[in-house]
Design an enzyme around this catalytic site. Sequence first.
Site, short mmCIF file in Angstrom:
data_model
loop_
_atom_site.label_atom_id
_atom_site.label_comp_id
_atom_site.label_asym_id
_atom_site.label_seq_id
_atom_site.Cartn_x
_atom_site.Cartn_y
_atom_site.Cartn_z
N ARG A 166 -24.87 19.99 -31.85
CA ARG A 166 -25.39 20.90 -30.81
C ARG A 166 -26.60 21.70 -31.31
O ARG A 166 -26.77 22.87 -30.97
CB ARG A 166 -24.30 21.88 -30.33
CG ARG A 166 -23.10 21.22 -29.67
CD ARG A 166 -23.46 20.52 -28.37
NE ARG A 166 -22.29 20.07 -27.64
CZ ARG A 166 -21.70 18.89 -27.80
NH1 ARG A 166 -22.16 18.02 -28.70
NH2 ARG A 166 -20.67 18.54 -27.05
N SER A 237 -18.96 23.17 -21.77
CA SER A 237 -18.32 23.97 -22.83
C SER A 237 -19.12 25.25 -23.01
O SER A 237 -20.33 25.18 -23.25
CB SER A 237 -18.35 23.22 -24.17
OG SER A 237 -17.62 22.03 -24.08
N GLU A 333 -22.48 28.18 -26.56
CA GLU A 333 -23.33 26.97 -26.57
C GLU A 333 -24.56 27.14 -25.66
O GLU A 333 -25.68 26.86 -26.08
CB GLU A 333 -22.51 25.75 -26.15
CG GLU A 333 -23.36 24.50 -26.13
CD GLU A 333 -22.66 23.30 -25.53
OE1 GLU A 333 -21.75 22.77 -26.19
OE2 GLU A 333 -23.02 22.90 -24.42
P1 FAD Z 1 -31.50 23.27 -19.29
O1 FAD Z 1 -30.18 23.93 -19.15
O2 FAD Z 1 -32.49 23.47 -18.19
O3 FAD Z 1 -32.15 23.74 -20.66
C1 FAD Z 1 -31.38 23.76 -21.85
C2 FAD Z 1 -32.29 24.13 -23.01
O4 FAD Z 1 -33.25 23.11 -23.23
C3 FAD Z 1 -33.08 25.41 -22.77
O5 FAD Z 1 -33.13 26.12 -23.98
C4 FAD Z 1 -34.46 24.91 -22.38
O6 FAD Z 1 -35.50 25.82 -22.76
C5 FAD Z 1 -34.58 23.62 -23.15
N1 FAD Z 1 -35.39 22.61 -22.46
C6 FAD Z 1 -35.10 22.02 -21.27
N2 FAD Z 1 -36.07 21.11 -20.96
C7 FAD Z 1 -36.96 21.14 -21.97
C8 FAD Z 1 -38.19 20.45 -22.22
N3 FAD Z 1 -38.68 19.52 -21.41
N4 FAD Z 1 -38.88 20.75 -23.36
C9 FAD Z 1 -38.40 21.69 -24.22
N5 FAD Z 1 -37.25 22.37 -24.04
C10 FAD Z 1 -36.54 22.10 -22.93
N6 FAD Z 1 -23.65 18.96 -23.28
C11 FAD Z 1 -23.26 18.12 -24.25
O7 FAD Z 1 -23.90 18.03 -25.32
N7 FAD Z 1 -22.15 17.32 -24.10
C12 FAD Z 1 -21.41 17.36 -22.99
O8 FAD Z 1 -20.43 16.63 -22.88
C13 FAD Z 1 -21.79 18.25 -21.95
N8 FAD Z 1 -21.05 18.32 -20.81
C14 FAD Z 1 -21.42 19.20 -19.84
C15 FAD Z 1 -20.64 19.26 -18.67
C16 FAD Z 1 -20.98 20.12 -17.64
C17 FAD Z 1 -20.12 20.17 -16.41
C18 FAD Z 1 -22.14 20.95 -17.77
C19 FAD Z 1 -22.54 21.87 -16.64
C20 FAD Z 1 -22.92 20.90 -18.92
C21 FAD Z 1 -22.56 20.03 -19.97
N9 FAD Z 1 -23.30 19.94 -21.16
C22 FAD Z 1 -22.94 19.06 -22.15
C23 FAD Z 1 -24.48 20.82 -21.38
C24 FAD Z 1 -25.78 20.29 -20.72
O9 FAD Z 1 -25.50 19.30 -19.77
C25 FAD Z 1 -26.75 19.73 -21.76
O10 FAD Z 1 -27.08 20.71 -22.71
C26 FAD Z 1 -28.04 19.21 -21.11
O11 FAD Z 1 -28.82 18.53 -22.05
C27 FAD Z 1 -28.88 20.34 -20.49
O12 FAD Z 1 -29.88 19.73 -19.69
P2 FAD Z 1 -30.71 20.57 -18.63
O13 FAD Z 1 -31.80 19.70 -18.12
O14 FAD Z 1 -29.81 21.15 -17.62
O15 FAD Z 1 -31.33 21.72 -19.57
N1 EPU Z 2 -7.85 21.53 -25.67
C1 EPU Z 2 -6.98 22.55 -25.36
N2 EPU Z 2 -7.01 23.11 -24.12
C2 EPU Z 2 -7.89 22.68 -23.15
C3 EPU Z 2 -8.79 21.63 -23.46
C4 EPU Z 2 -8.75 21.07 -24.73
O1 EPU Z 2 -6.20 22.97 -26.19
O2 EPU Z 2 -7.89 23.26 -22.05
C5 EPU Z 2 -7.84 20.98 -27.06
C6 EPU Z 2 -6.98 19.79 -27.22
O3 EPU Z 2 -6.38 19.87 -28.49
C7 EPU Z 2 -7.95 18.62 -27.18
C8 EPU Z 2 -9.15 19.24 -27.88
O4 EPU Z 2 -9.15 20.59 -27.42
O5 EPU Z 2 -7.47 17.51 -27.84
C9 EPU Z 2 -10.47 18.60 -27.54
O6 EPU Z 2 -10.71 18.65 -26.13
P1 EPU Z 2 -11.90 17.82 -25.49
O7 EPU Z 2 -11.77 16.37 -25.81
O8 EPU Z 2 -12.04 18.21 -24.06
O9 EPU Z 2 -13.11 18.34 -26.33
P2 EPU Z 2 -13.76 19.76 -26.41
O10 EPU Z 2 -13.79 20.18 -27.84
O11 EPU Z 2 -13.19 20.71 -25.45
C10 EPU Z 2 -16.10 18.65 -26.77
C11 EPU Z 2 -17.50 18.98 -26.38
C12 EPU Z 2 -17.77 18.51 -24.96
C13 EPU Z 2 -17.58 17.00 -24.90
C14 EPU Z 2 -16.13 16.68 -25.32
C15 EPU Z 2 -15.90 15.19 -25.42
C16 EPU Z 2 -18.21 20.93 -27.63
C17 EPU Z 2 -18.47 22.40 -27.61
N3 EPU Z 2 -17.74 20.40 -26.50
O12 EPU Z 2 -15.24 19.41 -25.91
O13 EPU Z 2 -19.12 18.83 -24.63
O14 EPU Z 2 -17.83 16.50 -23.62
O15 EPU Z 2 -15.89 17.25 -26.64
O16 EPU Z 2 -16.51 14.72 -26.56
O17 EPU Z 2 -18.44 20.28 -28.64
C18 EPU Z 2 -20.49 20.52 -23.70
O18 EPU Z 2 -21.08 20.55 -24.80
O19 EPU Z 2 -20.84 21.24 -22.72
C19 EPU Z 2 -19.35 19.63 -23.53
C20 EPU Z 2 -18.66 19.54 -22.40
#
Ligand code: FAD
Ligand code: EPU
Length: 338
Positions: A166, A237, A333
Amino acid sequence: MGNLQDQDLSSRIANTLALRCVAHRLFEVSGVEDVRPAIDWSQASGLPLCPLGAGSNVVLPPELAAGVITVRDDSVSVLSETADSVTLRVGAGKGWHSLVSETLQNGFYGLENLALIPGLVGAAPVQNIGAYGRELNEFVVAVHGVSLHSGEPRSLSSEECEFAYRDSVFKHDLRDKFLISHVDFCLSKVPVVNVEYPALRSSLADGENSPTAVFEAVVALRRERLPNPDEIPNAGSFFKNPILSRKQLEKLQFIEPEVPVYPVAGEQFKVSAAWLIERAGLPGFSKGPASISEQHALVLVTNGKAYQADVRELAKHVQGVVKGRFTVMLEPEPRFYD
Ligand code: FAD
Ligand code: EPU
């Protein structure tokens, strides 16, 4: 190019937590050649430029004293190809999930584990998006863009991006100083899958491990686990999973022997923030219009009427409870803007 004043960013298209926010200016550019007027505006007004994509990882203030700059280029082109791999150049304005679906349909494999992550391609390198056992840096060859001070184009190799969990150089030295315009990805033309993430492996039937099966399983897992931001505003997250030294881990395990631990390189240990938050009894806890999701403990949700201060207050409460009980400090995050 559109230069509209006082842009209301409360819409979930611009900010998935649906926080009230108005920016001073919005610049939509189609490429590096369009950036000059935005730089001139920034120098004349004394206000910074702030790159934004789809707003799915930001906590915006009621008044963003900046010019928001967004790249609209959603082109995808083949840069080079061998018998078993392809290098693609993708515009920063391309939707991330569309890229994952389209590459799979075209027989270019690797991104399936990253399906359904919201946002645009330009933001993906910023926090080195990751999910289900894969991270973006495994596929990035180069990141291209432009300095938001000089207007000079610059390209960074994957190594220069300093990718980590991240994290990247775009959150540190280049924060708000560099607009990403394109990302180059190297994908495989030979079906390859990574099904090491336990939840993913156990959701696949025996022997079912094609890239399409992985894509579908990841989509299904995410739909089941995470609240949909189109229905319940959230930023995924809300806290990173903390990475602890052995000493910090031992301290935590003394208090909570059952905490899930994932060893990472160099005597470091990632622990589950969701587990800690759940153990602290916080799911469902609210501060006004912001709450901890009951569906997933790591997700902070709003009712669509929240301000940044509501989210900050709830996040501080969660950090305080978790630190007090488990000695571990959670780090948000999404980025908070002043
Ligand atoms: P924004 O939120 O608009 O921007 C994020 C950051 O990037 C800001 O600091 C911004 O200044 C910078 N930025 C954006 N565009 C540019 C550009 N063109 N040039 C330079 N800087 C830029 N993230 C994960 O890693 N794994 C996940 O599984 C995951 N699951 C998610 C689930 C949900 C439901 C949600 C809402 C979010 C999740 N995220 C996850 C976080 C998010 O989707 C990612 O961080 C994504 O890359 C953000 O994209 P965005 O276009 O919305 O960026
Ligand atoms: N868990 C709980 N309670 C909950 C959910 C999860 O106790 O309500 C525990 C369980 O032990 C489970 C573990 O957390 O096994 C891991 O859960 P999960 O697989 O959902 O992963 P996470 O750590 O919650 C991370 C990333 C996600 C990514 C998933 C899948 C971070 C901060 N988050 O979530 O990324 O999609 O793994 O790889 O690393 C994001 O960055 O926005 C994001 C959604």
